[in-house]
Design a protein around this motif. Structure first.
Motif, PDB file in Angstrom:
ATOM      1  N   GLY A 163      35.063  44.519  44.768  1.00  0.00           N
ATOM      2  CA  GLY A 163      33.933  45.111  43.761  1.00  0.00           C
ATOM      3  C   GLY A 163      34.215  44.927  42.512  1.00  0.00           C
ATOM      4  O   GLY A 163      34.398  45.870  41.977  1.00  0.00           O
ATOM      5  N   PHE A 164      33.947  43.678  41.905  1.00  0.00           N
ATOM      6  CA  PHE A 164      34.235  43.438  40.422  1.00  0.00           C
ATOM      7  C   PHE A 164      33.229  42.391  39.984  1.00  0.00           C
ATOM      8  O   PHE A 164      32.671  41.600  40.631  1.00  0.00           O
ATOM      9  CB  PHE A 164      35.521  43.006  40.108  1.00  0.00           C
ATOM     10  CG  PHE A 164      36.055  41.491  40.608  1.00  0.00           C
ATOM     11  CD1 PHE A 164      35.663  40.551  39.928  1.00  0.00           C
ATOM     12  CD2 PHE A 164      36.576  41.265  41.863  1.00  0.00           C
ATOM     13  CE1 PHE A 164      36.097  39.106  40.459  1.00  0.00           C
ATOM     14  CE2 PHE A 164      36.940  40.083  42.346  1.00  0.00           C
ATOM     15  CZ  PHE A 164      36.937  39.094  41.652  1.00  0.00           C
ATOM     16  N   SER A 165      32.927  42.607  38.600  1.00  0.00           N
ATOM     17  CA  SER A 165      32.031  41.620  37.983  1.00  0.00           C
ATOM     18  C   SER A 165      33.123  40.372  37.096  1.00  0.00           C
ATOM     19  O   SER A 165      34.267  40.549  36.900  1.00  0.00           O
ATOM     20  CB  SER A 165      31.346  42.500  36.955  1.00  0.00           C
ATOM     21  OG  SER A 165      30.552  43.413  37.588  1.00  0.00           O
ATOM     22  N   SER A 166      32.465  39.385  36.826  1.00  0.00           N
ATOM     23  CA  SER A 166      33.037  38.369  36.106  1.00  0.00           C
ATOM     24  C   SER A 166      33.379  38.952  34.505  1.00  0.00           C
ATOM     25  O   SER A 166      34.459  38.673  34.061  1.00  0.00           O
ATOM     26  CB  SER A 166      32.337  37.067  35.908  1.00  0.00           C
ATOM     27  OG  SER A 166      32.249  36.227  37.203  1.00  0.00           O
ATOM     28  N   ALA A 167      32.250  39.693  34.195  1.00  0.00           N
ATOM     29  CA  ALA A 167      32.463  40.160  33.023  1.00  0.00           C
ATOM     30  C   ALA A 167      31.475  41.544  33.083  1.00  0.00           C
ATOM     31  O   ALA A 167      30.737  41.745  33.722  1.00  0.00           O
ATOM     32  CB  ALA A 167      31.937  39.276  31.981  1.00  0.00           C
ATOM     33  N   VAL A 168      31.861  42.624  31.974  1.00  0.00           N
ATOM     34  CA  VAL A 168      31.014  43.758  31.770  1.00  0.00           C
ATOM     35  C   VAL A 168      30.903  43.720  30.187  1.00  0.00           C
ATOM     36  O   VAL A 168      32.074  43.811  29.494  1.00  0.00           O
ATOM     37  CB  VAL A 168      31.869  44.841  32.352  1.00  0.00           C
ATOM     38  CG1 VAL A 168      31.058  46.013  31.905  1.00  0.00           C
ATOM     39  CG2 VAL A 168      31.921  45.061  34.002  1.00  0.00           C
ATOM     40  N   ARG A 169      29.733  43.927  29.704  1.00  0.00           N
ATOM     41  CA  ARG A 169      29.463  44.036  28.352  1.00  0.00           C
ATOM     42  C   ARG A 169      29.082  45.590  28.371  1.00  0.00           C
ATOM     43  O   ARG A 169      27.971  46.238  28.847  1.00  0.00           O
ATOM     44  CB  ARG A 169      28.375  43.311  27.819  1.00  0.00           C
ATOM     45  CG  ARG A 169      28.001  43.447  26.388  1.00  0.00           C
ATOM     46  CD  ARG A 169      26.932  42.692  25.721  1.00  0.00           C
ATOM     47  NE  ARG A 169      26.759  42.844  24.419  1.00  0.00           N
ATOM     48  CZ  ARG A 169      27.176  41.882  23.355  1.00  0.00           C
ATOM     49  NH1 ARG A 169      27.219  40.482  23.895  1.00  0.00           N
ATOM     50  NH2 ARG A 169      27.178  41.953  22.230  1.00  0.00           N
ATOM     51  N   ALA A 170      30.108  46.266  27.396  1.00  0.00           N
ATOM     52  CA  ALA A 170      29.672  47.677  26.835  1.00  0.00           C
ATOM     53  C   ALA A 170      29.562  47.598  25.418  1.00  0.00           C
ATOM     54  O   ALA A 170      30.640  47.505  24.588  1.00  0.00           O
ATOM     55  CB  ALA A 170      30.750  48.578  27.506  1.00  0.00           C
ATOM     56  N   GLY A 171      28.394  47.857  25.023  1.00  0.00           N
ATOM     57  CA  GLY A 171      28.112  47.665  23.396  1.00  0.00           C
ATOM     58  C   GLY A 171      28.533  46.351  22.910  1.00  0.00           C
ATOM     59  O   GLY A 171      28.077  45.563  23.339  1.00  0.00           O
ATOM     60  N   ASP A 172      29.472  46.553  21.909  1.00  0.00           N
ATOM     61  CA  ASP A 172      30.028  45.387  21.308  1.00  0.00           C
ATOM     62  C   ASP A 172      31.131  44.790  21.785  1.00  0.00           C
ATOM     63  O   ASP A 172      31.896  43.843  21.391  1.00  0.00           O
ATOM     64  CB  ASP A 172      30.562  45.790  19.858  1.00  0.00           C
ATOM     65  CG  ASP A 172      29.139  46.097  18.887  1.00  0.00           C
ATOM     66  OD1 ASP A 172      28.164  45.528  18.864  1.00  0.00           O
ATOM     67  OD2 ASP A 172      29.312  46.790  17.729  1.00  0.00           O
ATOM     68  N   GLN A 173      31.767  45.346  23.037  1.00  0.00           N
ATOM     69  CA  GLN A 173      32.921  44.955  23.683  1.00  0.00           C
ATOM     70  C   GLN A 173      32.356  44.251  24.970  1.00  0.00           C
ATOM     71  O   GLN A 173      31.454  44.581  25.712  1.00  0.00           O
ATOM     72  CB  GLN A 173      33.781  46.094  24.206  1.00  0.00           C
ATOM     73  CG  GLN A 173      34.301  46.456  22.725  1.00  0.00           C
ATOM     74  CD  GLN A 173      35.261  47.761  22.956  1.00  0.00           C
ATOM     75  OE1 GLN A 173      36.099  47.544  24.336  1.00  0.00           O
ATOM     76  NE2 GLN A 173      35.913  48.460  21.965  1.00  0.00           N
ATOM     77  N   VAL A 174      33.147  42.964  25.356  1.00  0.00           N
ATOM     78  CA  VAL A 174      32.793  42.374  26.570  1.00  0.00           C
ATOM     79  C   VAL A 174      34.252  42.162  27.115  1.00  0.00           C
ATOM     80  O   VAL A 174      35.145  41.566  26.636  1.00  0.00           O
ATOM     81  CB  VAL A 174      32.377  40.948  26.223  1.00  0.00           C
ATOM     82  CG1 VAL A 174      32.146  40.441  27.798  1.00  0.00           C
ATOM     83  CG2 VAL A 174      30.927  40.927  25.428  1.00  0.00           C
ATOM     84  N   PHE A 175      34.469  42.683  28.470  1.00  0.00           N
ATOM     85  CA  PHE A 175      35.530  42.565  29.123  1.00  0.00           C
ATOM     86  C   PHE A 175      35.268  41.726  30.431  1.00  0.00           C
ATOM     87  O   PHE A 175      34.540  41.731  30.947  1.00  0.00           O
ATOM     88  CB  PHE A 175      35.997  44.249  29.833  1.00  0.00           C
ATOM     89  CG  PHE A 175      36.012  45.101  28.706  1.00  0.00           C
ATOM     90  CD1 PHE A 175      37.196  45.543  28.427  1.00  0.00           C
ATOM     91  CD2 PHE A 175      34.881  45.901  28.519  1.00  0.00           C
ATOM     92  CE1 PHE A 175      37.362  46.640  27.343  1.00  0.00           C
ATOM     93  CE2 PHE A 175      34.760  46.894  27.507  1.00  0.00           C
ATOM     94  CZ  PHE A 175      36.207  47.411  27.025  1.00  0.00           C
ATOM     95  N   VAL A 176      36.370  40.650  30.512  1.00  0.00           N
ATOM     96  CA  VAL A 176      36.318  39.531  31.201  1.00  0.00           C
ATOM     97  C   VAL A 176      37.460  39.645  32.255  1.00  0.00           C
ATOM     98  O   VAL A 176      38.645  39.689  31.770  1.00  0.00           O
ATOM     99  CB  VAL A 176      36.416  38.201  30.593  1.00  0.00           C
ATOM    100  CG1 VAL A 176      36.212  36.947  31.754  1.00  0.00           C
ATOM    101  CG2 VAL A 176      35.073  37.898  29.476  1.00  0.00           C
ATOM    102  N   THR A 177      37.093  39.835  33.477  1.00  0.00           N
ATOM    103  CA  THR A 177      38.098  40.089  34.511  1.00  0.00           C
ATOM    104  C   THR A 177      39.099  38.969  34.733  1.00  0.00           C
ATOM    105  O   THR A 177      38.986  37.851  33.918  1.00  0.00           O
ATOM    106  CB  THR A 177      37.322  40.041  35.836  1.00  0.00           C
ATOM    107  OG1 THR A 177      38.172  40.639  36.995  1.00  0.00           O
ATOM    108  CG2 THR A 177      36.949  38.924  36.432  1.00  0.00           C
TER     109      THR A 177
END
Length: 129
Positions: free
Chosen positions: A17-31
């Protein structure tokens, strides 16, 4: 704040249950990203440099989906199975990021999910002003 998820093509994504990336506002978290392709084959074989290049290419693709790019990466975490691969993986990292020079951590781990995986890289990008 809207949160945007980038679907992962990984065979592990539905189960974990994960995404390649998640954008939250100005931040992008890449798995954590490896060199495994959509068919489950490790791109680059036993070559840590080629595996790192492929993982970094895939990070760039995930970032592009949410209108970000490698030059906006501010932090990476690199997981190595073999400590001796640090230089080859570091070279690929340096080539991918050039002058962006993100804060980077390199850690040696006992193993990754697939025994053929030699390197896994995660990233954090900042897209604000």
């Amino acid at each position: 704040m809207a949160v945007e998820h980038v679907a992962s093509p990984s065979k592990y994504a539905p189960l974990i249950g994960f995404s390649s990336a998640v954008r939250a506002g100005d931040q992008v978290f890449v798995t954590g990203t490896t060199a495994v392709d959509g068919a489950g084959v490790v791109v680059g074989g036993e070559d840590p440099y080629l595996q790192a290049q492929e993982a970094l290419r895939k990070i760039g693709v995930a970032l592009a989906v949410v209108s970000a790019e490698l030059s906006q990466v501010v932090q990476t975490r690199i997981y190595l199975v073999r400590a001796g691969d640090w230089e080859a993986v570091g070279r690929a990292h340096g080539e991918a990021f050039g002058g962006a020079m993100p804060a980077a951590t390199m850690v040696v781990v006992a193993a990754l999910l697939d025994p053929g995986m030699l390197v896994e890289i995660e990233a954090l990008a900042y897209t604000g002003a």
